[in-house]
Design a protein around this motif. Sequence first.
Motif, PDB file in Angstrom:
ATOM      1  N   UNK A 156      -4.610 -12.619 -18.366  1.00 52.53           N
ATOM      2  CA  UNK A 156      -3.270 -13.049 -17.636  1.00 52.53           C
ATOM      3  C   UNK A 156      -1.933 -12.314 -17.819  1.00 52.53           C
ATOM      4  N   UNK A 157      -2.063 -11.205 -18.534  1.00 52.38           N
ATOM      5  CA  UNK A 157      -0.868 -10.326 -18.752  1.00 52.38           C
ATOM      6  C   UNK A 157      -0.490  -9.695 -17.041  1.00 52.38           C
ATOM      7  N   UNK A 158       0.805  -9.958 -16.890  1.00 47.66           N
ATOM      8  CA  UNK A 158       1.115  -9.219 -15.628  1.00 47.66           C
ATOM      9  C   UNK A 158       0.976  -7.676 -15.576  1.00 47.66           C
ATOM     10  N   UNK A 159       1.012  -7.083 -16.739  1.00 47.93           N
ATOM     11  CA  UNK A 159       1.139  -5.736 -16.851  1.00 47.93           C
ATOM     12  C   UNK A 159      -0.551  -5.180 -16.638  1.00 47.93           C
ATOM     13  N   UNK A 160      -1.357  -6.165 -16.991  1.00 46.89           N
ATOM     14  CA  UNK A 160      -2.709  -5.719 -16.674  1.00 46.89           C
ATOM     15  C   UNK A 160      -2.957  -5.794 -15.171  1.00 46.89           C
ATOM     16  N   UNK A 161      -2.494  -6.840 -14.589  1.00 49.94           N
ATOM     17  CA  UNK A 161      -2.225  -6.862 -12.984  1.00 49.94           C
ATOM     18  C   UNK A 161      -2.055  -5.676 -12.450  1.00 49.94           C
ATOM     19  N   UNK A 162      -0.871  -5.334 -12.740  1.00 51.04           N
ATOM     20  CA  UNK A 162      -0.164  -4.120 -12.262  1.00 51.04           C
ATOM     21  C   UNK A 162      -1.292  -2.879 -12.421  1.00 51.04           C
ATOM     22  N   UNK A 163      -1.667  -2.879 -13.633  1.00 45.80           N
ATOM     23  CA  UNK A 163      -2.538  -1.493 -13.940  1.00 45.80           C
ATOM     24  C   UNK A 163      -3.712  -1.563 -12.979  1.00 45.80           C
ATOM     25  N   UNK A 164      -4.318  -2.709 -12.503  1.00 44.12           N
ATOM     26  CA  UNK A 164      -5.320  -2.866 -11.789  1.00 44.12           C
ATOM     27  C   UNK A 164      -5.093  -2.264 -10.185  1.00 44.12           C
ATOM     28  N   UNK A 165      -3.911  -2.382  -9.912  1.00 43.16           N
ATOM     29  CA  UNK A 165      -3.201  -2.007  -8.505  1.00 43.16           C
ATOM     30  C   UNK A 165      -3.275  -0.367  -8.704  1.00 43.16           C
ATOM     31  N   UNK A 166      -2.935   0.255  -9.756  1.00 45.08           N
ATOM     32  CA  UNK A 166      -2.836   1.653  -9.903  1.00 45.08           C
ATOM     33  C   UNK A 166      -4.088   2.291 -10.013  1.00 45.08           C
ATOM     34  N   UNK A 167      -5.274   1.450 -10.430  1.00 48.23           N
ATOM     35  CA  UNK A 167      -6.378   2.006 -10.543  1.00 48.23           C
ATOM     36  C   UNK A 167      -7.117   2.837  -9.118  1.00 48.23           C
ATOM     37  N   UNK A 168      -6.406   2.556  -8.121  1.00 47.83           N
ATOM     38  CA  UNK A 168      -6.777   2.940  -6.803  1.00 47.83           C
ATOM     39  C   UNK A 168      -6.792   4.460  -6.690  1.00 47.83           C
ATOM     40  N   UNK A 169      -5.641   5.223  -7.399  1.00 48.64           N
ATOM     41  CA  UNK A 169      -5.416   6.472  -7.542  1.00 48.64           C
ATOM     42  C   UNK A 169      -6.320   7.274  -8.603  1.00 48.64           C
ATOM     43  N   UNK A 170      -6.610   6.701  -9.642  1.00 48.02           N
ATOM     44  CA  UNK A 170      -7.680   7.547 -10.316  1.00 48.02           C
ATOM     45  C   UNK A 170      -8.796   7.579  -9.691  1.00 48.02           C
ATOM     46  N   UNK A 171      -9.215   6.264  -9.091  1.00 44.34           N
ATOM     47  CA  UNK A 171     -10.753   6.116  -8.459  1.00 44.34           C
ATOM     48  C   UNK A 171     -10.747   7.273  -7.315  1.00 44.34           C
ATOM     49  N   UNK A 172      -9.758   7.103  -6.463  1.00 40.47           N
ATOM     50  CA  UNK A 172      -9.937   8.258  -5.445  1.00 40.47           C
ATOM     51  C   UNK A 172     -10.033   9.672  -5.879  1.00 40.47           C
ATOM     52  N   UNK A 173      -9.262  10.032  -6.903  1.00 42.76           N
ATOM     53  CA  UNK A 173      -8.990  11.468  -7.227  1.00 42.76           C
ATOM     54  C   UNK A 173     -10.409  11.809  -8.121  1.00 42.76           C
ATOM     55  N   UNK A 174     -10.623  11.058  -9.203  1.00 35.23           N
ATOM     56  CA  UNK A 174     -11.738  11.413 -10.157  1.00 35.23           C
ATOM     57  C   UNK A 174     -13.102  11.256  -9.335  1.00 35.23           C
ATOM     58  N   UNK A 175     -13.161  10.349  -8.373  1.00 31.56           N
ATOM     59  CA  UNK A 175     -14.500  10.080  -7.775  1.00 31.56           C
ATOM     60  C   UNK A 175     -14.723  11.481  -6.910  1.00 31.56           C
ATOM     61  N   UNK A 176     -13.655  11.968  -6.107  1.00 27.73           N
ATOM     62  CA  UNK A 176     -13.786  13.244  -5.333  1.00 27.73           C
ATOM     63  C   UNK A 176     -14.485  14.293  -6.286  1.00 27.73           C
ATOM     64  N   UNK A 177     -13.772  14.393  -7.429  1.00 25.27           N
ATOM     65  CA  UNK A 177     -14.082  15.147  -8.454  1.00 25.27           C
ATOM     66  C   UNK A 177     -15.499  15.311  -8.956  1.00 25.27           C
ATOM     67  N   UNK A 178     -15.863  14.051  -9.373  1.00 26.85           N
ATOM     68  CA  UNK A 178     -17.343  13.841  -9.463  1.00 26.85           C
ATOM     69  C   UNK A 178     -18.329  14.168  -8.353  1.00 26.85           C
ATOM     70  N   UNK A 179     -17.792  13.789  -7.201  1.00 22.67           N
ATOM     71  CA  UNK A 179     -18.661  14.274  -5.917  1.00 22.67           C
ATOM     72  C   UNK A 179     -18.827  15.560  -5.823  1.00 22.67           C
TER      73      UNK A 179
END
Length: 461
Positions: free
Chosen positions: A135-158
């Motif tokens: 329930x830590x708000x810091x962790x909730x904010x981190x989830x929001x930011x995960x969209x950036x590493x997902x897009x970049x690292x997945x394209x790298x993996x593909x």
Amino acid sequence: METSAVFEVRSAPSRYPTEEAILLKTTPAVLKGSGAAALLSISSQLIWGAQGFITFVIAGRLLPQKEFGFVVVANAILFGCQCLLMGPVTNPTLRFGAISRKSLSITYLMYCAVTAIICSGFLLGSNQIGMLIDHDPTFVTLIRYLSIPFATTCFYAVQKLVLFARMRYRTVLTMDILFAATNVTALVVLHMSGKLTSAIGFYMARSGAALIGLIPALLLYWLPRSKPTAQEDQPFDLGGYFQHSKYSSIAMFSAYGQGQVDVLAVGHFLSPLSAAAYGAAKVFYSGMTMVTTGLIMVVLPASSRLAASGAEGLYRFYRRALLLAYALLLPGTAVLAVFAGSVVHLCFGGRYADAVPIVRIFCIAALVLPVSSITDAVANGAGWFRSACIAAVTGGALGIAMSLYLPRVMGMTGAALAPVAASVGSASVLVSLTWGRLMASNRSRHETTQAVALPVQSSEG
């Protein structure tokens, strides 16, 4: 007439080679070429694993322990979302991309569609996802930011998948070297400037490294391409791609249940601090899987080429790949098991002493990982993906069930036993389903060779 026909093939080959000629000509070439390719691929995976290990150790040493726990759990969430993309495209790309360029456009289209959906989910559903773990708000904010590493690292993996399928192993190796150097450098610079204080900084450094790592792949497209080979002219089976994609997705999610749900269970049932210690141990398990993953990237396309050419040398190829996997994995794992305490202390600066017995439990997995990984790669390459899928589902079901139960009664020790036991179950099922076919391939090869040799000998007599 049959005798003269065989004699004619030997003295003046016809325009259309027989299956026996393909076997005798293609199998040694694939086996010989796959040796150097395996070394390049394993080198790439070792560098990739090394940068993951080094950056994870940096995060474990420098971040506050709770923030490092967030990194461990966020990695498991990120990998689960990556399964939605890599599940449908990994094995089909390695299999069909090896013999047809048209299949690669489907892979890129699927990346665009899945990335749009997942990134929207991270941005719009961060509160719901975050509250499931902490329930830590810091962790909730981190989830929001995960969209950036997902897009970049997945394209790298593909992009790496595409290059592996096209046998561009040197380019992949260059990409991983550049990625590793950039990622480690970025983390060191952030630390020296006092900005590496949260999990968000860790993932932003990783995203930037993924973008820079793509430079060698972009340069490859600007260079003149070599002439296409005969295999590149093979027609693309779109229906076969999506059929394999279905089974590949099931297998990927099952693998997630087998090897990642334990991390989420520790974060949910125990605490972020326990997740930090567990993650410090599991980074060594990830290092083991990097060795077998490097071989998979060679074994699967090579098996696909052997099957497509009509060659019958799968059993010999499988045996050599399996022996190589054990030769590469067992010595280092044995050393790690003996000196686990010293290694953990050295890597994490005295933190996470509770991780030492967990590391030793993970070392047991080295006995079964080669069998599970290499057999799965050969089965997918040869088109036996239903058998591979059944085995993966078995392992996934075992992993999920044990991950949800054992951590509550045995703590981190129970969580570590879950993926190891699931690997044993998955490997047992997979070998039982594919061993007969592999042995039949070996017998068929010997019968074919004798059938060709005997008439030739009689004609000469």
